[in-house]
Design an enzyme around this catalytic site. Structure first.
Site, PDB file in Angstrom:
ATOM      1  CG  ASP A 175      16.735  -5.079 -37.681  1.00  0.00           C
ATOM      2  OD1 ASP A 175      17.663  -4.629 -37.717  1.00  0.00           O
ATOM      3  OD2 ASP A 175      17.071  -6.779 -37.699  1.00  0.00           O
ATOM      4  CD  GLU A 189      16.372 -14.625 -33.758  1.00  0.00           C
ATOM      5  OE1 GLU A 189      17.906 -15.566 -33.521  1.00  0.00           O
ATOM      6  OE2 GLU A 189      16.051 -14.029 -32.993  1.00  0.00           O
ATOM      7  CG  ASP A 248      20.932 -18.050 -33.626  1.00  0.00           C
ATOM      8  OD1 ASP A 248      21.228 -16.644 -34.179  1.00  0.00           O
ATOM      9  OD2 ASP A 248      19.415 -17.682 -33.449  1.00  0.00           O
ATOM     10  CG  HIS A 292      19.641 -13.257 -35.828  1.00  0.00           C
ATOM     11  ND1 HIS A 292      20.284 -13.691 -34.638  1.00  0.00           N
ATOM     12  CD2 HIS A 292      20.558 -12.828 -35.334  1.00  0.00           C
ATOM     13  CE1 HIS A 292      20.932 -13.262 -33.831  1.00  0.00           C
ATOM     14  NE2 HIS A 292      20.667 -11.853 -34.413  1.00  0.00           N
TER      15      HIS A 292
HETATM   16  C1  F6R Z   1      21.028  -5.916 -36.921  1.00  0.00           C
HETATM   17  C2  F6R Z   1      20.364  -7.030 -36.143  1.00  0.00           C
HETATM   18  C3  F6R Z   1      21.290  -8.154 -36.806  1.00  0.00           C
HETATM   19  C4  F6R Z   1      22.609  -8.053 -36.349  1.00  0.00           C
HETATM   20  C5  F6R Z   1      22.853  -9.878 -35.603  1.00  0.00           C
HETATM   21  C6  F6R Z   1      24.810  -9.655 -35.541  1.00  0.00           C
HETATM   22  O1  F6R Z   1      20.618  -4.699 -37.196  1.00  0.00           O
HETATM   23  O2  F6R Z   1      19.462  -6.933 -37.862  1.00  0.00           O
HETATM   24  O3  F6R Z   1      20.837  -9.847 -37.196  1.00  0.00           O
HETATM   25  O4  F6R Z   1      23.035  -7.755 -37.526  1.00  0.00           O
HETATM   26  O5  F6R Z   1      23.074  -9.601 -34.329  1.00  0.00           O
HETATM   27  O6  F6R Z   1      24.777  -8.437 -34.076  1.00  0.00           O
HETATM   28  P1  F6R Z   1      26.390  -8.329 -33.869  1.00  0.00           P
HETATM   29  O7  F6R Z   1      27.035  -7.190 -34.825  1.00  0.00           O
HETATM   30  O8  F6R Z   1      26.594  -7.339 -32.517  1.00  0.00           O
HETATM   31  O9  F6R Z   1      26.931  -8.760 -34.047  1.00  0.00           O
END
Ligand code: F6R
Length: 241
Positions: free
Chosen positions: A67, A143, A136, A138
């Site tokens: 992303d 989401e 959550d 995702h």
């Molecule tokens: C990152 C991404 C997000 C993260 C998720 C967890 O490219 O797409 O889905 O993997 O928000 O974030 P962290 O690792 O910071 O807890």
């Protein structure tokens, strides 16, 4: 689903890097799907060490990231492009021409997402997709929703994700409100999915996602259906299992 239980974040990072490193050794021209966020930072550190030790050669590896924020130029320190340079690409011998992220500077969402799906298809798909887990549920920026979004698309970020990401910006107001993300089908098409999860704050969502019902309300739960899903999680994250 295979669960690899680790002592802590460091142990998780070493084990995840070993899984990726084994692929780079056995398939030097593999396509790696990469993620940003705090979860994979340690994994990237170990991969850099593997390169520096002469164990890993990235010269033929190709990468596609999950992303990118819409509207952030590459030079912005909070762009995922910048993150990848900083944490991995500039420290190993990967060819910059072989690294891909959605183009956050493309204002036409349909074009940006269509182009990205074509890039992934042109590489023959993803061999291994690395993921973190959002609080959550995702994955990427997929989401919680009433249905699973399939291909690469533009999302409006939820307040929870904006709040979680604001630690990287001066304030919540500066966090972009939209992002381009691979869809659930894009992620599920990867031959192997490797997720890294660490910390007690992820224990409840880890339980909901992988030991509860499969539902778009918890997007990561779909990974229960992936034929080659490896979850590398530390004791704190697995404390409710
Ligand atoms: C990152 C991404 C997000 C993260 C998720 C967890 O490219 O797409 O889905 O993997 O928000 O974030 P962290 O690792 O910071 O807890």
């Amino acid at each position: 689903m295979r669960v690899i239980r680790t002592k802590d974040y460091e142990d998780m990072s070493r084990k995840a890097a070993n899984v990726i490193g084994a692929l780079v050794v056995t398939k030097p021209d593999c396509v790696l799907g990469l993620a940003t966020g705090s979860s994979p930072v340690g994994t990237y550190k170990r991969l850099v060490e593997g390169y520096q030790a002469g164990d890993l050669d990235f010269s033929r590896v190709k990468s596609v990231n999950l992303d990118e924020y819409k509207g952030l130029p590459k030079e912005n320190e909070q762009s995922y492009y910048y993150f990848m340079q900083d944490n991995l690409f500039k420290h190993v011998n990967i060819d910059p021409a072989n690294t891909h992220l959605p183009d956050g500077t493309e204002p036409d969402s349909e074009k940006a997402c269509g182009d990205y799906d074509r890039v992934i298809a042109s590489m023959g798909g993803v061999d291994l997709q690395l993921l973190g887990l959002g609080h959550d549920g995702h994955i990427g920026f997929n989401e919680p929703n009433d249905e699973f979004d399939k291909e690469t698309h533009c999302v409006n970020l939820t307040q929870m994700t904006i709040e979680a990401n604001k630690r990287f910006f001066a304030s919540a107001d500066e966090v972009p409100k939209q992002a381009y993300t691979m869809g659930i089908a894009t992620i599920m098409r990867a031959k192997c999915v490797l997720m890294v999860v660490s910390g007690a704050d992820k224990a409840q969502i880890l339980k909901d996602a992988f030991f509860g019902p499969i539902t778009p309300k918890v997007p990561a739960s779909i990974l229960q259906l992936h034929p080659n899903f490896i979850l590398v999680a530390d004791e704190a994250a697995l404390s409710l299992i």
